[in-house]
Every structure is written in C-alpha cells, then in structure tokens.
Scaffold this motif. Structure first.
Motif, mmCIF file in Angstrom:
data_model
loop_
_atom_site.group_PDB
_atom_site.id
_atom_site.type_symbol
_atom_site.label_atom_id
_atom_site.label_comp_id
_atom_site.label_asym_id
_atom_site.label_seq_id
_atom_site.Cartn_x
_atom_site.Cartn_y
_atom_site.Cartn_z
ATOM 1 N N ARG A 1 46.730 4.249 62.061
ATOM 2 C CA ARG A 1 45.540 4.113 62.907
ATOM 3 C C ARG A 1 44.637 5.336 62.796
ATOM 4 N NH1 ARG A 1 46.010 4.082 68.068
ATOM 5 N NH2 ARG A 1 48.208 4.633 68.267
ATOM 6 N N ALA A 2 45.232 6.521 62.680
ATOM 7 C CA ALA A 2 44.422 7.728 62.517
ATOM 8 C C ALA A 2 43.743 7.766 61.151
ATOM 9 C CB ALA A 2 45.289 8.963 62.725
ATOM 10 N N ILE A 3 44.453 7.348 60.109
ATOM 11 C CA ILE A 3 43.882 7.309 58.754
ATOM 12 C C ILE A 3 42.707 6.337 58.702
ATOM 13 C CG2 ILE A 3 44.351 6.587 56.378
ATOM 14 C CD1 ILE A 3 47.255 7.662 56.838
ATOM 15 N N LEU A 4 42.912 5.136 59.206
ATOM 16 C CA LEU A 4 41.835 4.142 59.211
ATOM 17 C C LEU A 4 40.678 4.591 60.096
ATOM 18 C CD1 LEU A 4 43.973 0.865 59.437
ATOM 19 C CD2 LEU A 4 42.682 1.685 57.456
ATOM 20 N N GLY A 5 40.994 5.223 61.210
ATOM 21 C CA GLY A 5 39.956 5.697 62.113
ATOM 22 C C GLY A 5 39.092 6.776 61.496
ATOM 23 N N ALA A 6 39.700 7.670 60.714
ATOM 24 C CA ALA A 6 38.923 8.728 60.058
ATOM 25 C C ALA A 6 37.961 8.139 59.037
ATOM 26 C CB ALA A 6 39.865 9.725 59.391
ATOM 27 N N MET A 7 38.430 7.141 58.275
ATOM 28 C CA MET A 7 37.535 6.494 57.304
ATOM 29 C C MET A 7 36.417 5.735 58.015
ATOM 30 S SD MET A 7 39.949 5.221 54.136
ATOM 31 C CE MET A 7 41.251 4.410 55.082
ATOM 32 N N LEU A 8 36.738 5.068 59.118
ATOM 33 C CA LEU A 8 35.712 4.369 59.891
ATOM 34 C C LEU A 8 34.686 5.342 60.441
ATOM 35 C CD1 LEU A 8 34.742 1.670 61.167
ATOM 36 C CD2 LEU A 8 36.217 2.211 63.131
ATOM 37 N N SER A 9 35.158 6.465 60.970
ATOM 38 C CA SER A 9 34.263 7.492 61.501
ATOM 39 C C SER A 9 33.320 8.013 60.425
ATOM 40 C CB SER A 9 35.101 8.643 62.066
ATOM 41 O OG SER A 9 34.312 9.761 62.400
ATOM 42 N N ALA A 10 33.834 8.132 59.195
ATOM 43 C CA ALA A 10 33.030 8.656 58.083
ATOM 44 C C ALA A 10 32.192 7.590 57.394
ATOM 45 C CB ALA A 10 33.956 9.310 57.063
ATOM 46 N N GLY A 11 32.393 6.333 57.775
ATOM 47 C CA GLY A 11 31.687 5.247 57.099
ATOM 48 C C GLY A 11 32.149 5.057 55.671
ATOM 49 N N MET A 12 33.443 5.278 55.434
ATOM 50 C CA MET A 12 33.990 5.196 54.082
ATOM 51 C C MET A 12 34.950 4.013 53.958
ATOM 52 S SD MET A 12 35.014 9.155 53.314
ATOM 53 C CE MET A 12 33.801 10.492 53.310
ATOM 54 N N ASN A 13 35.027 3.473 52.757
ATOM 55 C CA ASN A 13 36.012 2.449 52.427
ATOM 56 C C ASN A 13 37.186 3.101 51.701
ATOM 57 O OD1 ASN A 13 34.370 0.289 53.405
ATOM 58 N ND2 ASN A 13 33.178 0.410 51.497
ATOM 59 N N PRO A 14 38.359 2.470 51.716
ATOM 60 C CA PRO A 14 39.512 3.052 51.032
ATOM 61 C C PRO A 14 39.269 3.386 49.564
ATOM 62 C CG PRO A 14 40.232 1.286 52.474
ATOM 63 C CD PRO A 14 38.732 1.263 52.485
ATOM 64 N N ASP A 15 38.458 2.568 48.862
ATOM 65 C CA ASP A 15 38.253 2.828 47.433
ATOM 66 C C ASP A 15 37.390 4.064 47.173
ATOM 67 O OD1 ASP A 15 35.894 1.738 48.362
ATOM 68 O OD2 ASP A 15 35.624 0.367 46.677
ATOM 69 N N GLN A 16 36.799 4.647 48.228
ATOM 70 C CA GLN A 16 35.993 5.857 48.058
ATOM 71 C C GLN A 16 36.817 7.138 48.160
ATOM 72 O OE1 GLN A 16 33.087 4.283 51.182
ATOM 73 N NE2 GLN A 16 31.686 5.381 49.835
ATOM 74 N N ILE A 17 38.007 7.051 48.718
ATOM 75 C CA ILE A 17 38.859 8.229 48.894
ATOM 76 C C ILE A 17 39.644 8.474 47.611
ATOM 77 C CG2 ILE A 17 40.690 9.285 50.262
ATOM 78 C CD1 ILE A 17 38.176 8.701 51.886
ATOM 79 N N GLY A 18 39.523 9.686 47.066
ATOM 80 C CA GLY A 18 40.229 10.008 45.827
ATOM 81 C C GLY A 18 41.502 10.802 46.026
ATOM 82 N N TYR A 19 41.590 11.521 47.149
ATOM 83 C CA TYR A 19 42.719 12.427 47.355
ATOM 84 C C TYR A 19 43.037 12.540 48.836
ATOM 85 C CZ TYR A 19 45.161 16.923 47.925
ATOM 86 O OH TYR A 19 46.057 17.908 48.283
ATOM 87 N N ILE A 20 44.317 12.644 49.142
ATOM 88 C CA ILE A 20 44.765 12.947 50.497
ATOM 89 C C ILE A 20 45.657 14.178 50.452
ATOM 90 C CG2 ILE A 20 46.128 12.206 52.483
ATOM 91 C CD1 ILE A 20 45.465 9.340 51.867
ATOM 92 N N ASN A 21 45.326 15.170 51.280
ATOM 93 C CA ASN A 21 46.283 16.242 51.490
ATOM 94 C C ASN A 21 47.223 15.757 52.580
ATOM 95 O OD1 ASN A 21 47.357 18.789 52.979
ATOM 96 N ND2 ASN A 21 46.713 19.491 50.958
ATOM 97 N N ALA A 22 48.470 15.513 52.192
ATOM 98 C CA ALA A 22 49.440 14.887 53.086
ATOM 99 C C ALA A 22 50.001 15.874 54.096
ATOM 100 C CB ALA A 22 50.597 14.308 52.267
ATOM 101 N N HIS A 23 50.515 15.326 55.189
ATOM 102 C CA HIS A 23 51.290 16.169 56.101
ATOM 103 C C HIS A 23 52.553 16.622 55.371
ATOM 104 C CE1 HIS A 23 52.210 17.936 59.896
ATOM 105 N NE2 HIS A 23 53.357 17.281 60.010
ATOM 106 N N GLY A 24 53.248 15.702 54.705
ATOM 107 C CA GLY A 24 54.283 16.001 53.721
ATOM 108 C C GLY A 24 55.199 17.167 54.017
ATOM 109 N N THR A 25 56.031 17.052 55.039
ATOM 110 C CA THR A 25 56.844 18.186 55.456
ATOM 111 C C THR A 25 58.086 18.413 54.600
ATOM 112 O OG1 THR A 25 58.083 16.807 57.011
ATOM 113 C CG2 THR A 25 56.125 17.944 57.855
ATOM 114 N N GLY A 26 58.508 17.401 53.861
ATOM 115 C CA GLY A 26 59.759 17.506 53.121
ATOM 116 C C GLY A 26 60.962 17.028 53.910
ATOM 117 N N THR A 27 60.730 16.437 55.081
ATOM 118 C CA THR A 27 61.810 15.810 55.839
ATOM 119 C C THR A 27 61.847 14.324 55.495
ATOM 120 O OG1 THR A 27 60.421 15.320 57.765
ATOM 121 C CG2 THR A 27 61.549 17.444 57.739
ATOM 122 N N ALA A 28 63.021 13.732 55.590
ATOM 123 C CA ALA A 28 63.168 12.313 55.244
ATOM 124 C C ALA A 28 62.288 11.440 56.127
ATOM 125 C CB ALA A 28 64.633 11.899 55.371
#
Length: 405
Positions: free
Chosen positions: A275-302
């Motif tokens: 919901r946060a990911i979709l909300g950020a794109m909606l706020s920016a007026g962007m579609n998924p195909d416009q995003i090229g990169y995501i810096n992930a939270h990616g903690t290294g936990t399972a």
C-alpha cells in the motif's frame, strides 16, 4: 486554494561507514565496497555480535570545540557535519525572510544512545551520584534538529520523527509535504543514528535478528541484519525558488506515501508495504512501468526480504521483471532511524549518474526473492524515476518517489 508545489533536492551531505562525504560514499557504492568490520568500543568483548558498519577515523575535535562536544551526542555531531555539507552544496544563506520560511525535520529512532550508555555506566558501574548537567539536552531525540535550526537560523517548522527504521523516510516525506503545501520554502531533512556502543548493540542482540558475519540481503543463506551508524542530510527546496536562483538540482522529490500494517510489532506485512509503494507512485503520478530502480529496505533478515519482494512483485505485476532493486545495507549496514537518509543517496546516484548501487554479499538464489537484486556488482543503467522503501518495526511503512530533473 494554492496548487501543489514541486520539491527538489539541492544539497546532500553524509557521514557513514563508507565515507565521510557524498563523493566517498558514491565511490564505495560503485565499487561495491563493504563498510562492515569488527566493532571497536568499550566492552565489545562481552557482546555476542562483534561486527557493525562503524564510522572509523572519527575525530570530533576536528569539527567542534570543547563546549560544543559537551552538548553534542555523536548522532548530533554526525548530523551537523552532514548538514554543513548539504547547505554548502546548496549555496543557500538563510538570512532575512528565507530563514523564517525554512525549517528542519530529522529522523532518529533513539537519539543520544551514546550519552545514555556512558551515563548509565557512570551511575551504575562506577557508582557515581552525579551526571553531567547537559545529559538531557544531549540525549533527547530532537537535539540534532534543534542544533541544526540554531546553526542556520531556521525559524520555520522544526522537529524530529521517531518511527524506528522508517524515521528518516517519514521525516523526508513530511519535509516534502510541507514545501509542497506551501508551509515552507526550504527544509533541511534526513536523519542520523549512532547506537554502536555496548548498550545499543546488546539491546539489538536480544531480538535475535543480527548476523555474526555479514549482511546478505535477498541471498538464500542470509542470516540477519548488521547495524550501522551515520547521517544523511538533504536540502529540500521549492522548485521555482531553486530554479530562479540557478541552483544545481540533484533530483525531484515527486511523491510520498505512508501506511501502517496495524498487525504485529515486529513481523512485517506485505500488504502494508504494498500500500505504501502504490501510494508513493500515486502521489507522484507515476505508473509502475516508469520506475526503473528501488532502493529496498532489504535488511538481510528472512522475514523482511521475502515480505518486501512479495510486496514489490505484487505492486509492479508484469513490470517487476524489468525492475532493478538493491539493498545498500549490505555495504553501510542498517542505520536504524538514519538508514533511509543514507539510502536516498543511492537513489540520487542512480538518477544523476546512471549507476545502480549493488546488493553485495549475494551468494545463493532465493525463489522467494525472485527479482533483479543487482547482485554484487554496480550496474550502469539510465533510470528516470526511483523509489526508496523503509519498513519499520511497529508496522510503519514510508516510501519516497524521486524523478530525474
């Protein structure tokens, strides 16, 4: 009613385990360099976890006088250094009316942990009955924000945000909203954390989510997170204000969204993150195909990695296969409340320099993390829009959308 105003970044500064400024950090991102090493502080031998992304060669006397050091916890010192770099790059002088229309909002999960640790030791171990009279002003979470406001004469909205690992993203999102709504023209924002001390690491040991050897986000053999420390500070500015003065624009902050899982104090929810990911794109007026990169939270936990990958895959659908996603925590560690701020640098590098920072330490493919995680080696790629994810304990999610200008 006044329309939504555009918000851009005109200055950036940092200190972290990879470097004492942005240029050094970018170089480390390009090289895929690891800033995780053996911890070096009092009583580290009593810890089960002995590694972290510690800032080495830190000498506060090079930047602050004795009186200032007596007032500044390490997290405030880091903040002020990064803020000085960001303000210098922006070229702004906050005199007259601009100072009245500028503020500061910073993220930190725990504030002055080193001050807590030192004074608990003084009272309980050394049996002393007095502490320094500035203990409270040093350890309070808003100390860094307050000192930044005083340093630059920022008389507008100024405060700190504490939402665990999402603190910096929440802070930067609020700064974006203030400028976008007209409540401020310029905001210094970002975050900092310094809890690499005996008590700070011992507390995290209790959660049993820490790795004893390395941070390997998205790798099937990952075994936990690694703490880091440092700060990332940015100058957010109203676009027309920046354009009219001929500022060098690093990127545009195009959107922001936050959500709450309202589910579990430590286990993440893919639905809340989505919901946060979709909300950020909606706020920016962007579609998924416009995003090229995501810096992930990616903690290294399972728990985090597979939940985040599921959220991204579902949010992006068929476009997920063409999306690059990496976790720079593999290099600079998890800065807790300051982590989103340092990670925003990787987003700026992707947009400005066309270099995607890698996920280092990747060793084994995980079918539950079946995305392009840019393993081990930085990649040259032209991207025009990116996201930065932060998902915190307590189920608090904050995602920023940036675009190239």
């Amino acid at each position: 009613m006044r329309g939504k105003r555009r918000v851009v970044i005109t200055g950036a500064g940092t200190i972290n385990a990879l470097g004492h400024d942005v240029a050094q950090t970018f170089a480390a991102f390009r090289e895929g360099r690891c800033g995780i090493s053996q911890l070096d502080f009092c009583d580290v031998g009593r810890l089960a976890i002995k590694i972290g992304a510690q800032v080495h060669n830190w000498n506060p006397e090079s930047y602050f006088n004795r009186q200032q050091i007596s007032l500044y916890d390490k997290f405030t010192q880091f903040t002020l250094l990064a803020a000085a770099q960001a303000v210098e790059q922006s070229g702004l002088i906050f005199d007259g009316d601009l100072g009245l229309r500028s503020g500061v909002v910073l993220g930190t999960a725990a504030g002055g942990v080193n001050t807590w640790d030192e004074n608990y030791r003084t009272v309980y171990e050394e049996q002393k009955n007095r502490v320094h009279p500035f203990v409270v002003p040093k350890l309070m979470n808003n100390a860094a924000a307050s000192h930044v406001s005083m340093e630059y004469g920022l008389h507008g909205p100024s405060f700190s945000v504490a939402t665990a690992c999402a603190s910096s993203n929440h802070a930067m999102g609020l700064a974006y909203q203030m400028i976008s709504s007209g409540a401020a023209s310029v905001m210094l924002t970002g975050g900092s954390e310094s809890m690499l001390c005996f008590g700070g690491v011992k507390a995290w040991e209790g959660l049993r989510v820490m790795s004893k050897d390395a941070c390997r986000p998205f790798s099937a053999n990952r075994n936990g997170m690694v703490q880091g420390e440092g700060a990332g500070i940015f100058v957010f500015e109203e676009y027309e204000h920046a354009r009219l003065r001929g500022a060098d624009i690093l990127a545009e902050v195009a959107g922001f969204a936050m959500s709450s899982d309202a589910q579990d104090i430590v286990m993440p929810s893919a639905l809340g993150a989505e919901r946060a990911i979709l909300g950020a794109m909606l706020s920016a007026g962007m579609n998924p195909d416009q995003i090229g990169y995501i810096n992930a939270h990616g903690t290294g936990t399972a728990a985090n990695d597979k939940t985040e990958c599921a959220a991204v895959a579902h949010a992006f659908g068929s476009h997920a296969d063409r999306l690059m996603i990496s976790s720079t925590k593999s290099m600079h560690g998890h800065l807790i409340g300051g982590t989103g701020a340092v990670e925003l640098l990787a987003c700026i590098m992707a947009l400005r320099e066309g270099v995607i920072a890698p996920t280092i330490g990747f060793e084994e493919y995980d079918p539950e993390c079946a995305l392009d995680v840019v393993p081990n080696t930085a990649r040259e790629a032209r991207v025009h829009a990116v996201l930065s994810n932060a998902f915190a304990f307590g189920g608090l999610n904050a995602v920023l959308a940036l675009r190239k200008v």
